[in-house]
Design an enzyme around this catalytic site. Sequence first.
Site, short mmCIF file in Angstrom:
data_model
loop_
_atom_site.label_atom_id
_atom_site.label_comp_id
_atom_site.label_asym_id
_atom_site.label_seq_id
_atom_site.Cartn_x
_atom_site.Cartn_y
_atom_site.Cartn_z
N ASP A 1 -9.09 6.43 -1.11
CA ASP A 1 -8.07 7.22 -1.80
C ASP A 1 -8.74 7.88 -3.02
O ASP A 1 -9.96 7.84 -3.15
CB ASP A 1 -6.89 6.32 -2.22
N GLU B 1 0.83 -1.21 0.00
CA GLU B 1 0.00 0.00 0.00
C GLU B 1 0.86 1.26 0.00
O GLU B 1 0.51 2.26 -0.61
CB GLU B 1 -0.96 0.02 1.20
N TYR C 1 -6.05 6.22 4.73
CA TYR C 1 -6.24 5.24 3.65
C TYR C 1 -5.46 3.96 3.94
O TYR C 1 -6.01 2.85 3.91
CB TYR C 1 -5.80 5.82 2.29
#
Length: 364
Positions: free
Chosen positions: A148, A47, A130
């Site tokens: 996001d 991520e 996020y």
Amino acid sequence: MKNNSLKGLETIDIEGFREDLINWFSEEKRDLPWRKDRDPYKIWVSEIMLQQTRVDTVIPYFNRFIEQFPSVEALSTADEERILKAWEGLGYYSRARNLHSAVKEVHEKYGGKVPDEPKEISALKGVGPYTAGAILSIAYGKPEPAVDGNVMRVLSRILSIWDDIAKPSSRKIFEEAVRVLISHDNPSYFNQALMELGAIVCTPTSPSCLLCPVREHCSAFHEGVQNELPVKTKNKKQRPISLAAAVLVDETGRTLIHKRSENGLLANLWEFPNIEIHLPYRTEGEQLTDFLQQEYGAAIELGDMAGTIEHVFSHLIWNIHVYKGKVVSIKEEREGLKMVSSEEIEAYPFPVSHQKMIKQFYKK
Ligand code: SF4
């Protein structure tokens, strides 16, 4: 003028939407290396790498990174320079430094287990809402939103939300929407499916509505406004900066490199000596020569300009005039300043613009 609200939530068939979205994802999801298991550390690394960076670019970096640093423990005890080297070329290097400090904290404070509580995970360096939501939902199956830009685009269309997604305050609206919509049976697939839909179907400029698994639930499609959403004000223009850099080699073939400061843009990466040009009444060569003398105690002989490199950041554009030359003499090497051979230079992490210089002006 549309008004900004979550009215779309009142009319959407939530159960049907979840089912169509998750079924589609189960069938169509891309085979990505971080989807092979639910290891929170790997999901975290992926991520962070995926922020501002395309999936295709991330895949080889992710594989190499996990090979070198397979666990929280391995990363937390690694040398920062090795980590930056593994990140070299991905950009936004503060991501790597923040990941390193956060992983150290996880190692020391949580015995190497990535926290599964929103408060604890959100307190880690570089872990924004996020990333926290992505780890909590994907690795731990918690119904937390992971919003996001992609997810905001998709939801702005599905729910017909006309708030400006460039404004930081808009995120809350979308998080609220996800909290209502998210599947409590499978939050991991729900969040990943929204991201996947944004990546391959509901794309920024030409959404493939005719192939879309949730078309039936999409307000923008029904109203024919999918190309007007999301509302997103443009970024300010990038500021141009003129730089002059020198690729300087001594008589034994070693070249002079310098470590950037530990704060600010591209912190702790290595580079060729360079300066910002802002004195129009002196030549770039004169300014570079004086700078090298004053800063590094280096006497140099500079040739003509060898070429230019342009590098675009989100807020800046570097136009670098590159000069080649010789180091005639230099005072002792010191911390952050080195003369390195063409083999040794491989071990140092450089920003992309200076990697280009190595290729074009050093190893020729
Ligand atoms: Fe996006 Fe079109 Fe699907 Fe709506 S129907 S979610 S606009 S791709």
